[in-house]
Design an enzyme around this catalytic site. Structure first.
Site, mmCIF file in Angstrom:
data_model
loop_
_atom_site.group_PDB
_atom_site.id
_atom_site.type_symbol
_atom_site.label_atom_id
_atom_site.label_comp_id
_atom_site.label_asym_id
_atom_site.label_seq_id
_atom_site.Cartn_x
_atom_site.Cartn_y
_atom_site.Cartn_z
ATOM 1 C CB ILE A 16 6.986 19.111 11.000
ATOM 2 C CG1 ILE A 16 5.749 19.107 12.336
ATOM 3 C CG2 ILE A 16 7.094 20.254 10.339
ATOM 4 C CD1 ILE A 16 4.715 19.802 11.630
ATOM 5 N N PRO A 17 7.619 17.094 8.391
ATOM 6 C CG PRO A 17 6.809 16.457 6.220
ATOM 7 C CD PRO A 17 6.541 17.069 7.569
ATOM 8 C CB CYS A 18 11.634 20.422 9.074
ATOM 9 S SG CYS A 18 11.625 19.160 10.591
ATOM 10 C CG HIS A 19 13.156 15.445 5.965
ATOM 11 N ND1 HIS A 19 12.401 14.941 7.082
ATOM 12 C CD2 HIS A 19 12.704 14.740 4.690
ATOM 13 C CE1 HIS A 19 11.478 14.017 6.438
ATOM 14 N NE2 HIS A 19 11.654 13.935 4.999
ATOM 15 N NE ARG A 20 8.862 14.366 2.658
ATOM 16 C CZ ARG A 20 7.765 13.629 2.988
ATOM 17 N NH1 ARG A 20 6.629 14.260 3.152
ATOM 18 N NH2 ARG A 20 7.985 12.286 3.024
#
Length: 86
Positions: A54-58
């Site tokens: 999960i690219p939560c940094h996006r």
DNA sequence: CGTATGACGTGCA
DNA sequence: GTGCACGCCATAC
């Protein structure tokens, strides 16, 4: 069951579907998840369900700021810069 | 079931 | 332009 997947699962899926070099705001993610006003829960869910897939940094705020990151807000901003998202 | 918490957003002073 | 306070939804305990 329409709710086979809870809002949490939807949010995680939506975030995991974010294309590279693209960043969505919590509001956008919440909207795609089915509740445009649940951006509050989105952050809460990501905070407890951050996964390597999960690219939560996006996921950023509507202000254009990162907001927060379980691995370090700095790492998030750095990643966004690396992806040219910022 | 009810309460407390949270990586937000918006409005007003 | 900046800072403070409130409101909103969902999850976890």
């Amino acid at each position: 069951m329409l709710q086979s997947k809870t809002f949490k699962q939807k949010v995680l899926e939506v975030v995991s579907k974010i294309p590279k070099g693209k960043a969505l705001s919590y509001k956008e993610v919440a909207k795609r998840a089915g509740s445009p006003k649940a951006f509050r829960a989105v952050g809460n869910i990501l905070n407890k369900n951050y996964d390597s897939k999960i690219p939560c940094h996006r996921v950023i705020r509507s202000d254009g700021k990162a907001g927060g990151y379980n691995r370090g807000i700095k790492a998030k901003i750095k990643k966004l810069k690396e992806e040219k998202v910022l």
